[in-house]
Design an enzyme around this catalytic site. Structure first.
Site, mmCIF file in Angstrom:
data_model
loop_
_atom_site.group_PDB
_atom_site.id
_atom_site.type_symbol
_atom_site.label_atom_id
_atom_site.label_comp_id
_atom_site.label_asym_id
_atom_site.label_seq_id
_atom_site.Cartn_x
_atom_site.Cartn_y
_atom_site.Cartn_z
ATOM 1 C CE1 TYR A 111 -7.938 -3.346 3.739
ATOM 2 C CE2 TYR A 111 -7.995 -1.244 4.898
ATOM 3 C CZ TYR A 111 -8.007 -1.965 3.707
ATOM 4 O OH TYR A 111 -8.056 -1.297 2.511
ATOM 5 C CB SER A 148 -8.078 0.575 0.273
ATOM 6 O OG SER A 148 -7.089 1.194 1.063
ATOM 7 C CG ASN A 186 -2.526 1.291 2.475
ATOM 8 O OD1 ASN A 186 -3.602 0.743 2.260
ATOM 9 N ND2 ASN A 186 -2.337 2.584 2.275
ATOM 10 N N GLY A 198 -12.607 2.247 -0.366
ATOM 11 C CA GLY A 198 -11.318 2.908 -0.497
ATOM 12 C C GLY A 198 -11.486 4.407 -0.418
#
Length: 400
Positions: free
Chosen positions: A202, A107, A204, A355
């Site tokens: 939060y 991420s 993707n 990430g």
């Protein structure tokens, strides 16, 4: 390969003899290869805690263990410099982890996508307060509430992602080479999780939409835009946006998943290779510690965008974090700006991003004046697990 406890001890010993000894410094703990070309002493006045090479070495000593097979740590800035590695890059050969090794940044990719989007805002090609439907009229279903570009980039849209167990070993090992078309990672059959703009969640999904917006307004692929706008101008020679390529090209530590066998031994499955298209514009990039540090410096110093857009990367929306209930008494404030996360450690405020992908857990964080910058990557042995204890030790040794 089957790796017993005895074999793990042997690998740790092998890593110990491959480390280097820093000049004008004490020997590092077994398994740690410390920095030989920079000093922990500050090169400018600072109020930050002294940087201790001994504490950083200890933070990553003793690898491999039951949680991590290898680690890379790099600290830069006028408040002190250090770098080191620990553990093994290849369990078959015992090769040590390369300091310039490439890894799946997960991420942290969102920082790159955010920069490209804000460059397009500065160019007048994207309007933060225009609706997503204006640019992508066929993406959101009829009846969906209006969602703006700004809400996508600040994780306040409420758009849902496809619910696949991508960090479950059983699912991953079957689907690791699957191709995902851009946008197929979204679940648009369900309404947003909350009224857009009222909370922050939060994930993707928002940055998959950001990738689609970038492709729509430029007429080029997200990978091409990231490469031409960031990777090439900054000469990030270890950084790629790999599209469907499942390999990590160049030096790297392998990622493994430790699976228990019926006879009590541990089988390490190599999970380095995987098609990154599921993560795409949210989490697909491969990079190195040095490249990420160069990128972060370029971002913070305004080399990649005008001041008005840069300020947005340090502006957290004044909304609560989504917690799946409607009780305001237990709300926590949002912590994500566009592309960056605000993190408070002791009395310090850091900006950066974490990430992870199976086999890799990484992060970068810096003080706003860049006087201390940490980049790390550890090779986790259990995908989707708890926050690695070694990472907590690394952060504590760097900033406290």
């Amino acid at each position: 390969m089957r790796t017993s406890t005895r074999a793990l001890v042997a690998l740790t010993c092998l890593a110990a003899v491959t480390g280097t000894i820093p000049s004008a410094a004490a020997a590092a703990p077994p398994g740690v290869a410390p920095e030989t070309r920079c000093t922990t002493e500050p090169t400018a006045p600072t109020t930050l805690p002294p940087l201790s090479g001994a504490k950083l070495s200890a933070a990553i000593a003793g690898l491999p263990d039951g949680e991590i097979s290898g680690a890379i740590v790099q600290v830069r800035g006028s408040a002190g410099c250090w770098q080191g590695t620990s553990g093994v890059a290849n369990v078959h050969t015992g090769q040590s982890v390369p300091q310039d090794g490439r890894f799946r940044i997960g991420s942290m990719t969102k920082m790159f996508t955010a920069v490209v989007a804000l460059q397009l805002v500065a160019e007048g090609r994207l309007d933060l307060d225009q609706s997503v439907r204006h640019y992508l009229p066929d993406l959101l279903p009829a009846g969906y509430p209006a969602i703006t570009v700004r809400q996508v980039l600040t994780y306040t849209s409420g758009i849902n992602g496809t619910d696949v167990p991508h960090k479950d070993p059983d699912w991953f090992l079957v689907h690791r080479y699957d191709h995902w078309e851009p946008g197929s990672q979204l679940d648009l059959t369900t309404p947003p999780a909350f009224t857009p703009g009222t909370k922050q969640r939060y994930g993707n999904a928002d940055y998959i939409v950001a990738g689609l917006l970038i492709e729509k307004v430029t007429g080029r692929t997200w990978e091409r835009e990231v490469t031409d706008r960031i990777i090439r101008p900054l000469r990030l020679t270890g950084t790629t946006a790999p599209a469907d390529d499942p390999r990590i090209r160049g030096p790297h530590a392998h990622g493994y998943e430790a699976l228990s066998s019926a006879n009590g031994t541990t089988r390490w499955v190599d999970i380095t290779q995987a098609n990154p298209s599921l993560q795409w514009s949210a989490a697909a990039i491969i990079s190195t510690a040095s490249d990420l540090d160069r990128f972060l410096v370029a971002v913070f110093t305004g080399q990649l965008m005008p001041a008005a857009q840069l300020d947005l990367m340090f502006t957290v929306p004044d909304v609560p974090t989504w917690d799946a209930d409607d009780n305001p008494a237990n709300d926590e404030p949002a912590t994500f700006a566009i592309g960056l996360n605000r993190l408070k450690i002791g009395g310090l405020t850091l900006w950066g991003k974490t990430g992870d992908r199976p086999g890799y857990n990484n992060g970068i964080g810096a003080t706003r004046d860049l006087s201390r910058r940490l980049t790390y990557s550890v090779n986790t042995l259990h995908m989707g697990g708890e926050f690695p204890a070694a990472v907590q030790r690394i952060i504590t040794a760097t900033y406290l």
